[in-house]
Scaffold this motif. Structure first.
Motif, PDB file in Angstrom:
ATOM      1  N   LEU A   1       0.830  -1.209   0.000  1.00 25.72           N
ATOM      2  CA  LEU A   1       0.000   0.000   0.000  1.00 25.72           C
ATOM      3  C   LEU A   1       0.859   1.251   0.000  1.00 25.72           C
ATOM      4  O   LEU A   1       0.555   2.243  -0.689  1.00 25.72           O
ATOM      5  N   ALA A   2       1.959   1.212   0.771  1.00 29.87           N
ATOM      6  CA  ALA A   2       2.866   2.362   0.804  1.00 29.87           C
ATOM      7  C   ALA A   2       3.521   2.568  -0.554  1.00 29.87           C
ATOM      8  O   ALA A   2       3.655   3.705  -1.032  1.00 29.87           O
ATOM      9  N   LEU A   3       3.924   1.494  -1.191  1.00 32.12           N
ATOM     10  CA  LEU A   3       4.613   1.597  -2.474  1.00 32.12           C
ATOM     11  C   LEU A   3       3.721   2.152  -3.579  1.00 32.12           C
ATOM     12  O   LEU A   3       4.207   2.814  -4.503  1.00 32.12           O
ATOM     13  N   VAL A   4       2.408   1.881  -3.498  1.00 31.07           N
ATOM     14  CA  VAL A   4       1.500   2.400  -4.535  1.00 31.07           C
ATOM     15  C   VAL A   4       0.896   3.746  -4.142  1.00 31.07           C
ATOM     16  O   VAL A   4       0.011   4.251  -4.827  1.00 31.07           O
ATOM     17  N   GLY A   5       1.377   4.324  -3.033  1.00 27.99           N
ATOM     18  CA  GLY A   5       0.988   5.685  -2.664  1.00 27.99           C
ATOM     19  C   GLY A   5      -0.241   5.832  -1.803  1.00 27.99           C
ATOM     20  O   GLY A   5      -0.689   6.962  -1.560  1.00 27.99           O
ATOM     21  N   GLU A   6      -0.806   4.735  -1.317  1.00 22.89           N
ATOM     22  CA  GLU A   6      -1.990   4.817  -0.448  1.00 22.89           C
ATOM     23  C   GLU A   6      -1.534   4.913   1.005  1.00 22.89           C
ATOM     24  O   GLU A   6      -1.582   3.957   1.776  1.00 22.89           O
ATOM     25  N   LYS A   7      -1.091   6.105   1.418  1.00 22.77           N
ATOM     26  CA  LYS A   7      -0.389   6.275   2.684  1.00 22.77           C
ATOM     27  C   LYS A   7      -1.272   6.031   3.898  1.00 22.77           C
ATOM     28  O   LYS A   7      -0.853   5.372   4.858  1.00 22.77           O
ATOM     29  N   GLU A   8      -2.477   6.582   3.903  1.00 18.66           N
ATOM     30  CA  GLU A   8      -3.341   6.403   5.079  1.00 18.66           C
ATOM     31  C   GLU A   8      -3.697   4.933   5.276  1.00 18.66           C
ATOM     32  O   GLU A   8      -3.656   4.410   6.392  1.00 18.66           O
ATOM     33  N   ALA A   9      -4.039   4.280   4.178  1.00 17.63           N
ATOM     34  CA  ALA A   9      -4.360   2.850   4.266  1.00 17.63           C
ATOM     35  C   ALA A   9      -3.125   2.054   4.689  1.00 17.63           C
ATOM     36  O   ALA A   9      -3.223   1.079   5.448  1.00 17.63           O
ATOM     37  N   ALA A  10      -1.963   2.480   4.226  1.00 18.37           N
ATOM     38  CA  ALA A  10      -0.727   1.787   4.591  1.00 18.37           C
ATOM     39  C   ALA A  10      -0.447   1.909   6.078  1.00 18.37           C
ATOM     40  O   ALA A  10      -0.073   0.935   6.746  1.00 18.37           O
ATOM     41  N   LEU A  11      -0.641   3.096   6.638  1.00 19.08           N
ATOM     42  CA  LEU A  11      -0.406   3.305   8.073  1.00 19.08           C
ATOM     43  C   LEU A  11      -1.372   2.479   8.912  1.00 19.08           C
ATOM     44  O   LEU A  11      -1.000   1.903   9.939  1.00 19.08           O
ATOM     45  N   ALA A  12      -2.627   2.425   8.467  1.00 29.19           N
ATOM     46  CA  ALA A  12      -3.611   1.620   9.190  1.00 29.19           C
ATOM     47  C   ALA A  12      -3.239   0.143   9.138  1.00 29.19           C
ATOM     48  O   ALA A  12      -3.327  -0.587  10.136  1.00 29.19           O
ATOM     49  N   ALA A  13      -2.790  -0.320   7.972  1.00 29.94           N
ATOM     50  CA  ALA A  13      -2.380  -1.721   7.828  1.00 29.94           C
ATOM     51  C   ALA A  13      -1.140  -2.013   8.667  1.00 29.94           C
ATOM     52  O   ALA A  13      -1.003  -3.103   9.236  1.00 29.94           O
ATOM     53  N   TRP A  14      -0.244  -1.041   8.754  1.00 30.12           N
ATOM     54  CA  TRP A  14       0.965  -1.232   9.564  1.00 30.12           C
ATOM     55  C   TRP A  14       0.626  -1.373  11.041  1.00 30.12           C
ATOM     56  O   TRP A  14       1.197  -2.220  11.747  1.00 30.12           O
ATOM     57  N   ARG A  15      -0.292  -0.572  11.526  1.00 30.52           N
ATOM     58  CA  ARG A  15      -0.707  -0.683  12.936  1.00 30.52           C
ATOM     59  C   ARG A  15      -1.316  -2.058  13.202  1.00 30.52           C
ATOM     60  O   ARG A  15      -1.078  -2.664  14.260  1.00 30.52           O
ATOM     61  N   LEU A  16      -2.084  -2.549  12.256  1.00 32.53           N
ATOM     62  CA  LEU A  16      -2.672  -3.882  12.401  1.00 32.53           C
ATOM     63  C   LEU A  16      -1.575  -4.948  12.415  1.00 32.53           C
ATOM     64  O   LEU A  16      -1.639  -5.919  13.187  1.00 32.53           O
ATOM     65  N   PHE A  17      -0.565  -4.745  11.593  1.00 30.31           N
ATOM     66  CA  PHE A  17       0.576  -5.672  11.574  1.00 30.31           C
ATOM     67  C   PHE A  17       1.280  -5.685  12.924  1.00 30.31           C
ATOM     68  O   PHE A  17       1.588  -6.757  13.474  1.00 30.31           O
ATOM     69  N   GLU A  18       1.523  -4.532  13.483  1.00 40.13           N
ATOM     70  CA  GLU A  18       2.194  -4.459  14.786  1.00 40.13           C
ATOM     71  C   GLU A  18       1.383  -5.159  15.873  1.00 40.13           C
ATOM     72  O   GLU A  18       1.931  -5.857  16.727  1.00 40.13           O
ATOM     73  N   GLU A  19       0.068  -4.990  15.817  1.00 41.55           N
ATOM     74  CA  GLU A  19      -0.792  -5.619  16.817  1.00 41.55           C
ATOM     75  C   GLU A  19      -0.865  -7.136  16.656  1.00 41.55           C
ATOM     76  O   GLU A  19      -1.177  -7.856  17.606  1.00 41.55           O
ATOM     77  N   SER A  20      -0.558  -7.613  15.450  1.00 45.67           N
ATOM     78  CA  SER A  20      -0.680  -9.049  15.185  1.00 45.67           C
ATOM     79  C   SER A  20       0.564  -9.842  15.585  1.00 45.67           C
ATOM     80  O   SER A  20       0.559 -11.071  15.512  1.00 45.67           O
ATOM     81  N   MET A  21       1.617  -9.164  16.005  1.00 46.64           N
ATOM     82  CA  MET A  21       2.854  -9.872  16.347  1.00 46.64           C
ATOM     83  C   MET A  21       2.625 -10.807  17.533  1.00 46.64           C
ATOM     84  O   MET A  21       1.956 -10.437  18.503  1.00 46.64           O
ATOM     85  N   PRO A  22       3.151 -12.032  17.465  1.00 48.73           N
ATOM     86  CA  PRO A  22       2.980 -12.986  18.564  1.00 48.73           C
ATOM     87  C   PRO A  22       3.594 -12.456  19.850  1.00 48.73           C
ATOM     88  O   PRO A  22       4.496 -11.603  19.821  1.00 48.73           O
ATOM     89  N   PRO A  23       3.142 -12.939  21.003  1.00 50.54           N
ATOM     90  CA  PRO A  23       3.713 -12.508  22.285  1.00 50.54           C
ATOM     91  C   PRO A  23       5.221 -12.721  22.328  1.00 50.54           C
ATOM     92  O   PRO A  23       5.733 -13.750  21.885  1.00 50.54           O
ATOM     93  N   GLY A  24       5.923 -11.732  22.830  1.00 49.79           N
ATOM     94  CA  GLY A  24       7.371 -11.847  22.942  1.00 49.79           C
ATOM     95  C   GLY A  24       8.132 -11.410  21.711  1.00 49.79           C
ATOM     96  O   GLY A  24       9.365 -11.348  21.733  1.00 49.79           O
TER      97      GLY A  24
END
Length: 362
Positions: free
Chosen positions: A212-235
């Motif tokens: 999403l970041a590479l194709v210029g959709e910055k807001e959607a990319a930031l939202a997806a990144w936050r979801l990625f961070e939240e999905s990281m396994p414990p530890g």
């Protein structure tokens, strides 16, 4: 603990895979002591004396050192294995060590030319080789490798990414930004399809944010990144290099540089030299701080090379503290090999060693 694992494996002394798995378990026990490392290396060394398992045991030990960042040890062990019998896993480790451990791109180019052609049909080799061609700045060669892959997703041996991500970068460094954007959009569709059946997989969420970041959709990319961070396994946390790559795709130079300044340079491998070669870090490559970091990483690798192998020192674990108040002792005499097969000599030696290790903890 290690004692219980050793006893559990005792009925299968002749099975290399049992012992190899045992060593892997020892290395993943909590707060792994040096004794466990020594025991695991002793297992590898014992099986290296058996012709039928020599190559596999050499590569198992090389894998251990690769994971620990002991690049010289891993390199020497792989060279011994390949000199004995060249193998698919041997070629794979050679490619990883040269191209991604030492980041020696001229040597990696020679290694690519020496790969058996059949290996390029495998996802892991195609992914690693195409990545090296991108670092070498040769988009045409990267495309040639990627175009031979029938699958739209690379998923083997820790290589997990949409093929279109690499194809897009190959077009980009070849001066074709429109073709690159089209490929990245295709990669986004592939990732979204996979997310429908596996919506919480962290790697897929990461690539969605990146594309999403590479194709210029910055807001959607930031939202997806936050979801990625939240999905990281414990530890587990997102590595700084991964986060820097994302912010470079966003065009956020300040955030990328802030992350770079917080990075720990003391990584045993040359993966941090992606900053110098990988096109996804072009935004910050010429920054003075980036150049300093690259120089420090190269110096660290030079020190590793000068230090030489460390495997022998790991075979001598730190001595157990001496306890007072007891004059009792026990001796372990060498076991004799009563079989007619002299090749079994190492088993009797190994039993003596294992008994010593266990009794030392009593």
């Amino acid at each position: 603990g290690a004692d219980q694992i050793l006893r559990a494996a005792a009925p299968s002394q002749s099975d290399f895979r049992v012992h190899s798995n045992l060593s892997n378990v020892l290395l993943t026990l909590p707060d792994r002591p040096s004794q466990h490392v020594a025991e695991s290396l002793q297992i590898y060394r014992r099986w290296q004396q058996v012709p039928a398992t020599r190559v596999e045991a050499l590569l198992e030990e090389a894998n251990f050192h690769w994971g620990e960042g002991n690049l010289v040890d891993a390199e020497q062990l792989v060279a011994k294995a390949q000199a004995t019998t060249p193998s698919r896993d041997g070629y794979l480790l050679q490619l990883l060590l040269i191209g991604y451990g030492w980041s020696d791109l001229p040597a990696a180019k020679i290694q690519i030319d020496q790969l058996p052609p059949g290996l390029m049909q495998e996802d892991v080799f195609a992914s690693l080789v195409s990545g090296l061609w991108l670092r070498l700045g040769d988009g045409a060669q990267a495309l040639e490798v990627l175009n031979r892959m029938p699958r739209d997703f690379i998923g083997e041996n820790r290589q997990f990414l949409p093929k279109s991500l690499r194809v897009g970068w190959a077009h980009f460094i070849s001066g074709k930004p429109l073709a690159a954007a089209a490929e990245w959009k295709q990669g986004l569709r592939v990732v979204d399809e996979r997310l429908q059946s596996d919506p919480n997989r962290a790697e897929l969420l990461r690539w969605r944010a990146q594309l999403l970041a590479l194709v210029g959709e910055k807001e959607a990319a930031l939202a997806a990144w936050r979801l990625f961070e939240e999905s990281m396994p414990p530890g587990r946390t997102v590595s700084p290099l991964t986060a820097i790559e994302f912010h470079c795709a966003l065009g956020n130079r300040t955030a990328a540089m802030d992350l770079l300044k917080s990075m720990d340079q003391a990584d045993g491998r040359g993966s941090n030299l992606r900053l110098q070669y990988d096109p996804s870090f072009a935004l910050i490559r010429d920054e003075p701080e980036t150049r300093r970091y690259i120089a420090e990483t190269r110096e660290h690798l030079a020190q590793l090379r000068a230090r030489g192998p460390v495997g022998e020192s790991l075979l001598r674990p730190a001595p157990a503290p001496v306890t007072q108040g007891s004059d009792k002792s026990v001796a372990v005499l060498a076991f004799a090999n009563l079989s007619e097969d002299k090749a079994n000599e190492y088993f009797s030696d190994g039993i003596s060693e294992e008994l010593l290790n266990v009794l030392a903890k009593v």
